[in-house]
Scaffold this motif. Structure first.
Motif, mmCIF file in Angstrom:
data_model
loop_
_atom_site.group_PDB
_atom_site.id
_atom_site.type_symbol
_atom_site.label_atom_id
_atom_site.label_comp_id
_atom_site.label_asym_id
_atom_site.label_seq_id
_atom_site.Cartn_x
_atom_site.Cartn_y
_atom_site.Cartn_z
ATOM 1 N N VAL A 243 -12.137 -40.385 -33.965
ATOM 2 C CA VAL A 243 -12.323 -40.286 -32.511
ATOM 3 C C VAL A 243 -11.619 -41.444 -31.812
ATOM 4 O O VAL A 243 -10.938 -41.240 -30.792
ATOM 5 C CB VAL A 243 -13.828 -40.234 -32.140
ATOM 6 C CG1 VAL A 243 -14.037 -40.421 -30.645
ATOM 7 C CG2 VAL A 243 -14.437 -38.911 -32.606
ATOM 8 N N VAL A 244 -11.740 -42.638 -32.328
ATOM 9 C CA VAL A 244 -11.060 -43.803 -31.740
ATOM 10 C C VAL A 244 -9.543 -43.597 -31.784
ATOM 11 O O VAL A 244 -8.845 -43.887 -30.806
ATOM 12 C CB VAL A 244 -11.477 -45.111 -32.439
ATOM 13 C CG1 VAL A 244 -10.589 -46.279 -32.024
ATOM 14 C CG2 VAL A 244 -12.939 -45.423 -32.148
ATOM 15 N N ALA A 245 -9.032 -43.071 -32.899
ATOM 16 C CA ALA A 245 -7.597 -42.799 -32.999
ATOM 17 C C ALA A 245 -7.175 -41.788 -31.942
ATOM 18 O O ALA A 245 -6.119 -41.943 -31.311
ATOM 19 C CB ALA A 245 -7.250 -42.302 -34.401
ATOM 20 N N TYR A 246 -7.985 -40.759 -31.728
ATOM 21 C CA TYR A 246 -7.649 -39.759 -30.701
ATOM 22 C C TYR A 246 -7.728 -40.380 -29.297
ATOM 23 O O TYR A 246 -6.805 -40.223 -28.505
ATOM 24 C CB TYR A 246 -8.578 -38.546 -30.780
ATOM 25 C CG TYR A 246 -8.274 -37.574 -29.667
ATOM 26 C CD1 TYR A 246 -7.080 -36.868 -29.653
ATOM 27 C CD2 TYR A 246 -9.159 -37.411 -28.612
ATOM 28 C CE1 TYR A 246 -6.774 -36.010 -28.615
ATOM 29 C CE2 TYR A 246 -8.855 -36.548 -27.559
ATOM 30 C CZ TYR A 246 -7.662 -35.855 -27.563
ATOM 31 O OH TYR A 246 -7.353 -35.013 -26.526
ATOM 32 N N LEU A 247 -8.800 -41.074 -29.016
ATOM 33 C CA LEU A 247 -8.941 -41.692 -27.690
ATOM 34 C C LEU A 247 -7.791 -42.641 -27.407
ATOM 35 O O LEU A 247 -7.340 -42.769 -26.261
ATOM 36 C CB LEU A 247 -10.280 -42.428 -27.582
ATOM 37 C CG LEU A 247 -11.535 -41.560 -27.597
ATOM 38 C CD1 LEU A 247 -12.777 -42.439 -27.654
ATOM 39 C CD2 LEU A 247 -11.581 -40.624 -26.400
ATOM 40 N N SER A 248 -7.283 -43.297 -28.437
ATOM 41 C CA SER A 248 -6.174 -44.249 -28.278
ATOM 42 C C SER A 248 -4.868 -43.564 -27.909
ATOM 43 O O SER A 248 -3.904 -44.230 -27.525
ATOM 44 C CB SER A 248 -6.000 -45.056 -29.562
ATOM 45 O OG SER A 248 -7.154 -45.855 -29.798
#
Length: 154
Positions: A143-148
């Protein structure tokens, strides 16, 4: 069994155990100055899997509250929380990780957003999630990778 099979199996088990050993347990996550500096798994997140977790109503269910233009094909985007468009311009990955892990600590106990990798996810949580994290450590990283990837103008 062929001679090389045992060696291959042992290596696979060792690698799997190393990956598991690197995972940080929910109670051991260190949040300092609004950041979680280190990956929870030691592995990079997969933005594609992160988008799926974010949109999945049984996992992140982020779209219940947030709108995300890049996921416009998904139904029922919420408007009770800020849109996630441009979130990567507002927060660093370390800050996003802290927010996803423990939103209650980052935004306050009255925040509707649960802590997704915390044993204290908040009130009115599905019964099967009480005392358990909502997402796995790898799902948080995804999720953090996507949000980034969500920058203004994309």
């Amino acid at each position: 069994m062929k001679p090389g099979v045992w060696g291959s199996t042992a290596v696979a088990l060792l690698v799997a155990n190393m990956a598991y050993a690197a995972e940080v347990a929910p109670n051991d996550v260190k949040v300092e100055d609004g950041t979680v500096a280190q990956s929870l798994t030691g592995n990079p997140g997969d933005p594609e899997m992160g988008a799926k977790a974010l949109a999945n109503r049984g996992l992140g269910n982020c779209l219940a509250c947030h709108a995300v233009s890049a996921l416009e094909s998904e139904q029922f985007h919420g408007d009770v929380a800020p849109p996630l468009d441009g979130v990567a311009d507002r927060w660093q990955p370390e800050q996003l990780r802290a927010i996803v892990v423990t939103a209650k600590k980052e935004f306050g106990p009255e925040s509707v957003m649960p802590g997704f990798y915390s044993l204290e996810v908040g009130i009115n949580v599905r019964k099967d999630l009480v005392g358990k994290p909502i997402l796995t450590a790898q799902q948080v990283e995804d999720v953090v990778a996507y949000l980034s990837t969500l920058k203004e103008g994309d």
